[in-house]
Scaffold this motif. Structure first.
Motif, PDB file in Angstrom:
ATOM      1  N   LEU A 118       0.831  -1.209   0.000  1.00  0.00           N
ATOM      2  CA  LEU A 118       0.000   0.000   0.000  1.00  0.00           C
ATOM      3  C   LEU A 118       0.861   1.252   0.000  1.00  0.00           C
ATOM      4  CD1 LEU A 118      -2.807  -0.986   2.538  1.00  0.00           C
ATOM      5  CD2 LEU A 118      -3.073  -0.606   0.092  1.00  0.00           C
ATOM      6  N   GLN A 119       1.912   1.255   0.832  1.00  0.00           N
ATOM      7  CA  GLN A 119       2.754   2.441   0.956  1.00  0.00           C
ATOM      8  C   GLN A 119       3.595   2.686  -0.296  1.00  0.00           C
ATOM      9  OE1 GLN A 119       4.980   1.984   4.614  1.00  0.00           O
ATOM     10  NE2 GLN A 119       3.160   1.315   5.721  1.00  0.00           N
ATOM     11  N   THR A 120       4.181   1.611  -0.835  1.00  0.00           N
ATOM     12  CA  THR A 120       5.054   1.790  -1.999  1.00  0.00           C
ATOM     13  C   THR A 120       4.262   2.118  -3.257  1.00  0.00           C
ATOM     14  OG1 THR A 120       5.031  -0.627  -2.357  1.00  0.00           O
ATOM     15  CG2 THR A 120       6.882   0.297  -1.101  1.00  0.00           C
ATOM     16  N   ALA A 121       3.011   1.658  -3.345  1.00  0.00           N
ATOM     17  CA  ALA A 121       2.193   1.984  -4.524  1.00  0.00           C
ATOM     18  C   ALA A 121       2.034   3.489  -4.655  1.00  0.00           C
ATOM     19  CB  ALA A 121       0.825   1.310  -4.418  1.00  0.00           C
ATOM     20  N   MET A 126       3.755   8.669  -7.364  1.00  0.00           N
ATOM     21  CA  MET A 126       4.372   9.997  -7.320  1.00  0.00           C
ATOM     22  C   MET A 126       5.664  10.039  -8.127  1.00  0.00           C
ATOM     23  SD  MET A 126       3.738  11.437  -3.471  1.00  0.00           S
ATOM     24  CE  MET A 126       4.533  10.062  -2.647  1.00  0.00           C
ATOM     25  N   GLU A 127       6.412   8.921  -8.134  1.00  0.00           N
ATOM     26  CA  GLU A 127       7.645   8.859  -8.921  1.00  0.00           C
ATOM     27  C   GLU A 127       7.312   8.959 -10.407  1.00  0.00           C
ATOM     28  OE1 GLU A 127      11.585   5.996  -9.145  1.00  0.00           O
ATOM     29  OE2 GLU A 127       9.609   5.076  -9.085  1.00  0.00           O
ATOM     30  N   LYS A 128       6.234   8.308 -10.834  1.00  0.00           N
ATOM     31  CA  LYS A 128       5.823   8.346 -12.233  1.00  0.00           C
ATOM     32  C   LYS A 128       5.462   9.767 -12.654  1.00  0.00           C
ATOM     33  CE  LYS A 128       1.869   6.510 -13.324  1.00  0.00           C
ATOM     34  NZ  LYS A 128       0.817   5.506 -13.562  1.00  0.00           N
ATOM     35  N   LYS A 129       4.918  10.542 -11.711  1.00  0.00           N
ATOM     36  CA  LYS A 129       4.542  11.924 -11.998  1.00  0.00           C
ATOM     37  C   LYS A 129       5.707  12.894 -11.826  1.00  0.00           C
ATOM     38  CE  LYS A 129      -0.265  11.312 -10.562  1.00  0.00           C
ATOM     39  NZ  LYS A 129      -1.308  11.717  -9.586  1.00  0.00           N
ATOM     40  N   GLY A 130       6.858  12.380 -11.365  1.00  0.00           N
ATOM     41  CA  GLY A 130       8.014  13.243 -11.173  1.00  0.00           C
ATOM     42  C   GLY A 130       7.940  14.070  -9.909  1.00  0.00           C
ATOM     43  N   LEU A 131       7.157  13.614  -8.919  1.00  0.00           N
ATOM     44  CA  LEU A 131       6.985  14.386  -7.695  1.00  0.00           C
ATOM     45  C   LEU A 131       7.994  14.031  -6.613  1.00  0.00           C
ATOM     46  CD1 LEU A 131       3.088  14.318  -7.402  1.00  0.00           C
ATOM     47  CD2 LEU A 131       4.530  16.170  -8.211  1.00  0.00           C
ATOM     48  N   ALA A 133      12.042  12.154  -5.728  1.00  0.00           N
ATOM     49  CA  ALA A 133      13.342  11.806  -6.297  1.00  0.00           C
ATOM     50  C   ALA A 133      13.397  10.318  -6.628  1.00  0.00           C
ATOM     51  CB  ALA A 133      14.449  12.165  -5.317  1.00  0.00           C
ATOM     52  N   ALA A 134      14.238   9.964  -7.603  1.00  0.00           N
ATOM     53  CA  ALA A 134      14.386   8.559  -7.997  1.00  0.00           C
ATOM     54  C   ALA A 134      14.897   7.712  -6.837  1.00  0.00           C
ATOM     55  CB  ALA A 134      15.325   8.450  -9.191  1.00  0.00           C
ATOM     56  N   ALA A 135      15.681   8.336  -5.948  1.00  0.00           N
ATOM     57  CA  ALA A 135      16.224   7.585  -4.808  1.00  0.00           C
ATOM     58  C   ALA A 135      15.109   7.068  -3.903  1.00  0.00           C
ATOM     59  CB  ALA A 135      17.178   8.475  -4.003  1.00  0.00           C
ATOM     60  N   ARG A 136      14.039   7.869  -3.751  1.00  0.00           N
ATOM     61  CA  ARG A 136      12.932   7.417  -2.917  1.00  0.00           C
ATOM     62  C   ARG A 136      12.210   6.239  -3.562  1.00  0.00           C
ATOM     63  NH1 ARG A 136       7.881  11.033  -0.543  1.00  0.00           N
ATOM     64  NH2 ARG A 136       6.883   9.323   0.598  1.00  0.00           N
ATOM     65  N   GLY A 137      12.085   6.273  -4.883  1.00  0.00           N
ATOM     66  CA  GLY A 137      11.495   5.138  -5.576  1.00  0.00           C
ATOM     67  C   GLY A 137      12.347   3.893  -5.439  1.00  0.00           C
ATOM     68  N   ASP A 138      13.684   4.051  -5.513  1.00  0.00           N
ATOM     69  CA  ASP A 138      14.592   2.912  -5.337  1.00  0.00           C
ATOM     70  C   ASP A 138      14.459   2.333  -3.931  1.00  0.00           C
ATOM     71  OD1 ASP A 138      15.480   3.257  -7.921  1.00  0.00           O
ATOM     72  OD2 ASP A 138      17.235   4.432  -7.347  1.00  0.00           O
ATOM     73  N   ASP A 139      14.352   3.217  -2.923  1.00  0.00           N
ATOM     74  CA  ASP A 139      14.173   2.744  -1.555  1.00  0.00           C
ATOM     75  C   ASP A 139      12.873   1.966  -1.408  1.00  0.00           C
ATOM     76  OD1 ASP A 139      16.546   3.928  -0.825  1.00  0.00           O
ATOM     77  OD2 ASP A 139      15.615   5.731   0.017  1.00  0.00           O
ATOM     78  N   ALA A 140      11.815   2.465  -2.044  1.00  0.00           N
ATOM     79  CA  ALA A 140      10.524   1.777  -1.979  1.00  0.00           C
ATOM     80  C   ALA A 140      10.603   0.399  -2.634  1.00  0.00           C
ATOM     81  CB  ALA A 140       9.438   2.635  -2.640  1.00  0.00           C
ATOM     82  N   ARG A 141      11.281   0.328  -3.784  1.00  0.00           N
ATOM     83  CA  ARG A 141      11.433  -0.975  -4.456  1.00  0.00           C
ATOM     84  C   ARG A 141      12.244  -1.937  -3.600  1.00  0.00           C
ATOM     85  NH1 ARG A 141      10.607   2.118  -9.086  1.00  0.00           N
ATOM     86  NH2 ARG A 141      12.558   3.247  -8.861  1.00  0.00           N
ATOM     87  N   ALA A 142      13.253  -1.414  -2.911  1.00  0.00           N
ATOM     88  CA  ALA A 142      14.058  -2.268  -2.041  1.00  0.00           C
ATOM     89  C   ALA A 142      13.231  -2.793  -0.865  1.00  0.00           C
ATOM     90  CB  ALA A 142      15.271  -1.481  -1.522  1.00  0.00           C
TER      91      ALA A 142
END
Length: 354
Positions: A118-121, A126-131, A133-142
């Motif tokens: 739920l949280q990473t979705a 927001m990452e897809k919308k550019g809102l 940083a990519a690092a936060r998306g990487d952390d979420a994927r991890a």
């Protein structure tokens, strides 16, 4: 006198020409609202609320425990299920400790993965919308990968524990039934702890410890601060040149005099004709005038830097359904853009008075 009339006529014609050009090139609307994702907090199990850890309007982080439901009856059900499993295992001549531990680990891993999904979705959106940083998306994927790995490990651990029972124990119907009952009891026990699905705020909270929580009936409303936007209701004439990504300036009534920069994120291709319509579409507020009321359509506007409903660098914050003024710049027309910029700043100044 004639000169004055001519001047006034020329001014009127100039204003009319500006209005007609601006209506399509720099469309403006004061018919706009602050929006966010609303999530009803609905308990999945029934019981008395024994602990309430938030107050109305309080902002919390994802995973914060909002409330706890009396867990005693669910603990009893879990203990009963454990006893039934032990009895079933003894009947086939096997020990139960490893199976119980593996089953409990699987229940915890399943619950953890659901919360992280739920949280990473929200982060991925927001990452897809550019809102973010990519690092936060990487952390979420991890985090998501780690939770999925933990669930796979828990499943493997349960399978190993089952295999130690031998073919007779693993295939025994009584053991399978007891394992399923224990899993169900563990899951329901975990539901007695109600957590925040994301970072955000609590609203519509009108209960206190001791209140009865009915399964399937909302206890409170949660405003997801991970996805805040402005919904501007524009006429069809306004939309003729508006494109996704077009720059926008916004004035919030709650922050008079402040100009916030944003961009067009998306359009709604349909709108409801009225509150009696069962179509489930957006219902733009109606305006009253002496001419035909134009049909308005919602335009979603995002404000980079304020996607969480607050910016640490300043004191700007948002109120759900708060009113706003919005102007969209559709092109590089320097004259119309300058006039539009002047106009929205005039509206920002006037917002002190209304």
């Amino acid at each position: 006198m004639k000169t004055t009339i001519r001047i006034l006529a020329l001014i009127a014609l100039a204003l009319m020409a500006w209005y007609l050009a601006a209506d399509r090139n720099t469309p403006f609307t004061s018919n706009a609202r602050v929006k966010a994702v609303l999530t009803p907090i609905v308990p999945k199990v029934a019981g008395d609320v024994v602990e309430l850890n938030v107050s109305n309007g309080e902002r919390v982080d994802a995973g914060t425990v909002l409330a706890r439901i009396d867990s005693r009856s669910y603990e009893i059900a879990r203990d009963t299920a454990q006893a039934n499993l032990q009895a079933a295992l003894l009947n086939v001549g096997a020990g139960s400790a490893q199976v119980e531990a593996a089953q409990a680990s699987l229940a915890r891993a399943t619950s953890t993965l659901k919360n992280i999904q739920l949280q990473t979705a929200r982060v991925f959106e927001m990452e897809k919308k550019g809102l973010v940083a990519a690092a936060r998306g990487d952390d979420a994927r991890a985090q998501l990968a780690a939770a999925e790995s933990a669930l796979a490990s828990a499943k493997a651990g349960l399978e190993r524990a089952k295999q130690q029972l031998g073919p007779q124990g693993e295939d025994n119907p009584a053991v399978k039934k007891a394992l399923a009952a224990l899993a169900d009891a563990e899951l329901k026990l975990s539901w007695t702890e109600i957590t925040a699905p994301a970072s955000g705020g609590v609203s519509n909270l009108d209960i206190a410890p001791g209140a009865f929580a009915a399964a399937g009936r909302p206890l409170m409303t949660f405003l997801d601060a991970e996805n805040v936007w402005i919904e501007a209701y524009m006429t069809e004439n306004n939309l003729s040149k508006v494109a996704i990504g077009a720059p926008v300036e916004v004035v919030l009534d709650i922050h008079p005099g402040r100009i916030l920069e944003g961009r067009v994120d998306s359009f709604s291709a349909a709108a409801s004709l009225g509150r009696g319509s069962p179509d489930g579409l957006a219902i733009p507020p109606r305006t009253v005038g002496w001419m035909r009321d134009p049909q308005r359509f919602p335009v979603r506007i995002i404000l980079p830097g304020y996607e969480s409903g607050r910016n640490a660098a300043d004191d700007v914050y948002f109120q759900f359904n708060g009113q706003a003024d919005v102007i969209v710049y559709t092109g590089e027309n320097s004259v119309l853009n300058a006039l539009g910029s002047w106009y929205i700043r005039l509206m920002a100044f006037l917002s002190y008075a209304y």
